[in-house]
Motif scaffolding. Structure first.
Motif, PDB file in Angstrom:
ATOM      1  N   UNK A 257       2.817  -2.533  -6.770  1.00 35.90           N
ATOM      2  CA  UNK A 257       4.214  -2.110  -6.718  1.00 35.90           C
ATOM      3  C   UNK A 257       4.553  -1.530  -5.345  1.00 35.90           C
ATOM      4  N   UNK A 258       3.599  -0.827  -4.737  1.00 35.42           N
ATOM      5  CA  UNK A 258       3.857  -0.220  -3.428  1.00 35.42           C
ATOM      6  C   UNK A 258       3.982  -1.274  -2.332  1.00 35.42           C
ATOM      7  N   UNK A 259       3.265  -2.387  -2.471  1.00 35.14           N
ATOM      8  CA  UNK A 259       3.430  -3.491  -1.511  1.00 35.14           C
ATOM      9  C   UNK A 259       4.861  -3.999  -1.557  1.00 35.14           C
ATOM     10  N   UNK A 260       5.370  -4.242  -2.759  1.00 34.24           N
ATOM     11  CA  UNK A 260       6.725  -4.758  -2.893  1.00 34.24           C
ATOM     12  C   UNK A 260       7.745  -3.719  -2.443  1.00 34.24           C
ATOM     13  N   UNK A 261       7.488  -2.465  -2.768  1.00 40.62           N
ATOM     14  CA  UNK A 261       8.368  -1.389  -2.308  1.00 40.62           C
ATOM     15  C   UNK A 261       8.441  -1.376  -0.784  1.00 40.62           C
ATOM     16  N   UNK A 262       7.298  -1.543  -0.129  1.00 41.50           N
ATOM     17  CA  UNK A 262       7.271  -1.562   1.338  1.00 41.50           C
ATOM     18  C   UNK A 262       8.087  -2.722   1.903  1.00 41.50           C
ATOM     19  N   UNK A 263       8.050  -3.859   1.224  1.00 42.48           N
ATOM     20  CA  UNK A 263       8.839  -5.005   1.676  1.00 42.48           C
ATOM     21  C   UNK A 263      10.321  -4.653   1.738  1.00 42.48           C
ATOM     22  N   UNK A 264      10.823  -3.999   0.694  1.00 41.41           N
ATOM     23  CA  UNK A 264      12.235  -3.631   0.647  1.00 41.41           C
ATOM     24  C   UNK A 264      12.554  -2.498   1.608  1.00 41.41           C
ATOM     25  N   UNK A 265      11.671  -1.522   1.712  1.00 42.16           N
ATOM     26  CA  UNK A 265      11.943  -0.366   2.563  1.00 42.16           C
ATOM     27  C   UNK A 265      11.970  -0.727   4.040  1.00 42.16           C
ATOM     28  N   UNK A 266      11.066  -1.611   4.437  1.00 39.89           N
ATOM     29  CA  UNK A 266      10.885  -1.860   5.871  1.00 39.89           C
ATOM     30  C   UNK A 266      11.236  -3.280   6.297  1.00 39.89           C
ATOM     31  N   UNK A 267      11.773  -4.064   5.380  1.00 36.91           N
ATOM     32  CA  UNK A 267      12.317  -5.369   5.741  1.00 36.91           C
ATOM     33  C   UNK A 267      11.293  -6.386   6.187  1.00 36.91           C
ATOM     34  N   UNK A 268      10.122  -6.382   5.567  1.00 37.07           N
ATOM     35  CA  UNK A 268       9.076  -7.343   5.934  1.00 37.07           C
ATOM     36  C   UNK A 268       8.725  -8.213   4.737  1.00 37.07           C
ATOM     37  N   UNK A 269       8.301  -9.454   4.976  1.00 31.71           N
ATOM     38  CA  UNK A 269       7.816 -10.286   3.876  1.00 31.71           C
ATOM     39  C   UNK A 269       6.471  -9.771   3.379  1.00 31.71           C
ATOM     40  N   UNK A 270       6.114 -10.123   2.142  1.00 30.01           N
ATOM     41  CA  UNK A 270       4.893  -9.569   1.548  1.00 30.01           C
ATOM     42  C   UNK A 270       3.629  -9.970   2.294  1.00 30.01           C
ATOM     43  N   UNK A 271       3.641 -11.104   2.992  1.00 32.90           N
ATOM     44  CA  UNK A 271       2.428 -11.527   3.691  1.00 32.90           C
ATOM     45  C   UNK A 271       2.190 -10.745   4.979  1.00 32.90           C
ATOM     46  N   UNK A 272       3.084  -9.815   5.291  1.00 30.33           N
ATOM     47  CA  UNK A 272       2.863  -8.926   6.439  1.00 30.33           C
ATOM     48  C   UNK A 272       2.635  -7.481   5.989  1.00 30.33           C
ATOM     49  N   UNK A 273       2.348  -7.307   4.703  1.00 34.28           N
ATOM     50  CA  UNK A 273       2.008  -5.985   4.168  1.00 34.28           C
ATOM     51  C   UNK A 273       0.613  -6.096   3.556  1.00 34.28           C
ATOM     52  N   UNK A 274      -0.359  -5.508   4.226  1.00 34.27           N
ATOM     53  CA  UNK A 274      -1.744  -5.575   3.779  1.00 34.27           C
ATOM     54  C   UNK A 274      -2.108  -4.357   2.939  1.00 34.27           C
ATOM     55  N   UNK A 275      -3.195  -4.472   2.190  1.00 33.39           N
ATOM     56  CA  UNK A 275      -3.744  -3.351   1.422  1.00 33.39           C
ATOM     57  C   UNK A 275      -5.199  -3.179   1.815  1.00 33.39           C
ATOM     58  N   UNK A 276      -5.609  -1.945   2.054  1.00 36.44           N
ATOM     59  CA  UNK A 276      -7.000  -1.644   2.378  1.00 36.44           C
ATOM     60  C   UNK A 276      -7.440  -0.447   1.531  1.00 36.44           C
ATOM     61  N   UNK A 277      -8.655  -0.488   1.042  1.00 35.95           N
ATOM     62  CA  UNK A 277      -9.192   0.612   0.244  1.00 35.95           C
ATOM     63  C   UNK A 277      -9.747   1.689   1.167  1.00 35.95           C
ATOM     64  N   UNK A 278      -9.265   2.899   0.975  1.00 38.38           N
ATOM     65  CA  UNK A 278      -9.663   4.055   1.788  1.00 38.38           C
ATOM     66  C   UNK A 278      -9.941   5.205   0.823  1.00 38.38           C
ATOM     67  N   UNK A 279     -11.172   5.331   0.342  1.00 40.71           N
ATOM     68  CA  UNK A 279     -11.476   6.271  -0.748  1.00 40.71           C
ATOM     69  C   UNK A 279     -11.155   7.726  -0.447  1.00 40.71           C
ATOM     70  N   UNK A 280     -11.181   8.126   0.818  1.00 39.11           N
ATOM     71  CA  UNK A 280     -10.952   9.531   1.153  1.00 39.11           C
ATOM     72  C   UNK A 280      -9.484   9.940   1.014  1.00 39.11           C
ATOM     73  N   UNK A 281      -8.571   8.984   0.977  1.00 39.21           N
ATOM     74  CA  UNK A 281      -7.136   9.261   0.833  1.00 39.21           C
ATOM     75  C   UNK A 281      -6.630  10.238   1.887  1.00 39.21           C
ATOM     76  N   UNK A 282      -7.092  10.069   3.109  1.00 37.69           N
ATOM     77  CA  UNK A 282      -6.658  10.901   4.235  1.00 37.69           C
ATOM     78  C   UNK A 282      -5.631  10.168   5.082  1.00 37.69           C
ATOM     79  N   UNK A 283      -5.929   8.919   5.421  1.00 37.59           N
ATOM     80  CA  UNK A 283      -4.968   8.060   6.108  1.00 37.59           C
ATOM     81  C   UNK A 283      -4.085   7.440   5.030  1.00 37.59           C
TER      82      UNK A 283
END
Length: 408
Positions: free
Chosen positions: A236-262
Motif C-alpha cells: 500500500x505504501x508503494x502505491x501511496x508513494x506513486x500518488x504523493x510524488x507523481x512517479x510510476x510504480x516501477x520507479x518506487x523500490x522496496x528494500x528490507x531494513x530491519x533496524x527501521x532507522x532509515x
C-alpha cells in the motif's frame, strides 16, 4: 513546554483528530499536549469501542465536539465522558453519532486549520475528501484514502494541502525538499520485514494471529500490524508513494531494513541518494505534518552517532511475500483495482482473526478477488460512488470465497 519560537506559534490554528483512540491518534494528542502552541484541539472522532479512553482524552484536551461513528457505542461514550467531567462540573462536548457525523466533523474547519485523518481502512476516504473540500490542511495517516481513491484525492487537493503522516513518506518528502521533480530518478521505501523476515512460505503455514501481531519494531493496531506481517502494508505504501510524488510504480523500490532507522530514500538522476534517518518513533511524522514547515524542538530523541551501529539492507523475498507485486499490477491496471485490493485485504484480515482463513490465505484471497471477471471498473468520472461500488463488490466476493473455503 518547549518554546517554538515566533514562527511556529499558531494559537489560532484549530485541529481535529479522526481516529483519536488508535495508535496514531493517541500519539497525535501526546504531541499536542507537549506543544500546545502548535494548535488548539476542537474535535475528536472515534469508533467508540474504547469509551474510557475517549473520556480521558476529552478531560485532557477539552474538544468542542466528539463524533462517534458506531451508534452502538454512543451511549457508552456519552456516559464515560459525563463521569469523567462530573468532578469538575464541566459541560460535556457536543456528541454527534454516525459515519456522516465523522465526515461533517472532518469538513468543519477551514484554511489555516489541520485535520489529522488517522482512521484505519478505506472508510477514511470520505472524510479525506471532506477535509480537502473545506480548504483545511490534511495530515493523512489513512493511507487507504490514496490507495483506493488516489485520483479523487489528488484531483481534489490544492497544491501542498495534504501531508503524509507515515514514516516512509514523511522521510521521502523531507529528502526531496528543494529537489525538482525532474531530478528524481527513483524512490526507495524501506520495510522492517515484519515478524517473519527470512522465513519461507512453507515455514509459515500455521501462523497464528498472535504471531502475526508480534511486530519487531512498531506498536500498531491489529490491521496495520497484520498488513506489516504479510507486507500488504508495504504494498500500500508503494502505491501511496506513486500518488504523493507523481512517479510510476516501477520507479518506487522496496528494500528490507530491519533496524527501521532509515525510513526511506530518494535517488537522484546524478546517482546520489538522500536518506532520512531517525529512531523509530511516529512522533517525527506527526509533528512534521502538524507544524509544517516548522520543526518541533526536542520532539523525539535523535540518533547517537558516538555509539557503534550497523544498518543493513536486503531485497524483499517476493517469492514468499507476493503482496507487493500484486499491488503493482493492480495499480497499473487502474479502474479501481487498488480499491478492490484494499477491500479484499480488509475482509481477509477479519477472516484470519476469526479463524476462517490461513495467514497465507490473506494475500491469496486478494489475488482471487482481483481475478474476478465481474469486478466493476471504476470510471474516474463516477467519483466516490464508483470507488465504493468496486469496494462493495470486492468485499462481497471475498466473503463468498472465504465461505467456499478459499485459503482455509
Amino acid at each position: 513546554m518547549t518554546d517554538l519560537g515566533p514562527a511556529a506559534r499558531a494559537r489560532d490554528r484549530r485541529v481535529v483528530v479522526l481516529g483519536s483512540t488508535g495508535s496514531i491518534g493517541t500519539q497525535t494528542l501526546d504531541v499536542l499536549e507537549r506543544y500546545p502552541d502548535v494548535a488548539t484541539l476542537t474535535g475528536l472522532a472515534v469508533s467508540g469501542s474504547r469509551p474510557e479512553l475517549v473520556a480521558r482524552q476529552v478531560l485532557a484536551h477539552r474538544p468542542e465536539v466528539v463524533a462517534v461513528s458506531d451508534p452502538e457505542h454512543a451511549e457508552a461514550v456519552a456516559a464515560a465522558i459525563r463521569t469523567a467531567l462530573a468532578p469538575e462540573h464541566r459541560e460535556a462536548p457536543a456528541l454527534r453519532v454516525g459515519e456522516e457525523a465523522v465526515v461533517e466533523l472532518a469538513g468543519s474547519l477551514g484554511p489555516g486549520d489541520v485535520v489529522v485523518n488517522a482512521v484505519t481502512g478505506s472508510i477514511g476516504l470520505a472524510p479525506t475528501l471532506a477535509v480537502l473540500a473545506s480548504g483545511a490542511r490534511l495530515a493523512l495517516a489513512n493511507k487507504e484514502s490514496l490507495v483506493a481513491g488516489g485520483a479523487l484525492v489528488t484531483r481534489a487537493a490544492a497544491p501542498g494541502q495534504f501531508l503524509p503522516v507515515d514514516s516512509e513518506h514523511t522521510a521521502i518528502a523531507q529528502a526531496l525538499a528543494g529537489v525538482r521533480p525532474d531530478q528524481v530518478a527513483r524512490l526507495v521505501v524501506t520495510a522492517s520485514g515484519g515478524p517473519f523476515r527470512g522465513r519461507t512460505r512453507a515455514e509459515l503455514g500455521d501462523v497464528t494471529p498472535e504471531q502475526a501481531l508480534a511486530h519487531p519494531t512498531w506498536q500498531m493496531g491489529r490491521v496495520i500490524t497484520t498488513n506489516s506481517a504479510t507486507l500488504v502494508n508495504k504494498a500500500l505504501e508503494v502505491i501511496e508513494a506513486c500518488w504523493l510524488f507523481g512517479l510510476p510504480e516501477d520507479r518506487v523500490d522496496v528494500v528490507v531494513h530491519p533496524q527501521s532507522i532509515v525510513h526511506s530514500m530518494a535517488t537522484l538522476v546524478d546517482g546520489s541518494t538522500i536518506a532520512q534517518a531517525s529512531p523509530p518513533d511516529m512522533r517525527h511524522a506527526i509533528g512534521w505534518a502538524l507544524a509544517h514547515p516548522e520543526k518541533l524542538p526536542g520532539l523525539a530523541r535523535p540518533l547517537d552517532f558516538t555509539r557503534p551501529a550497523t544498518w543493513t539492507f536486503e531485497p524483499v523475498d517476493e517469492g514468499t511475500f507476493g503482496a507487493i507485486a500484486l499491488a503493482r499490477a493492480a495499480h497499473r491496471r487502474g479502474g479501481g483495482a487498488m480499491a478492490a485490493y484494499n477491500a479484499a485485504n480488509e475482509e481477509a484480515v477479519d477472516a484470519f482473526f476469526a479463524g476462517r482463513l490461513t495467514f497465507w490465505g490473506i494475500v491469496d484471497l486478494i489475488g482471487c478477488v482481483l481475478e474476478d471477471p465481474a469486478l466493476p471498473h471504476a470510471d474516474p468520472a463516477g467519483g466516490l460512488a464508483a470507488i465504493l461500488a468496486v469496494e462493495e463488490h470486492a468485499r462481497r466476493r471475498a466473503r463468498e470465497l472465504v465461505a467456499a473455503g478459499e485459503g482455509a
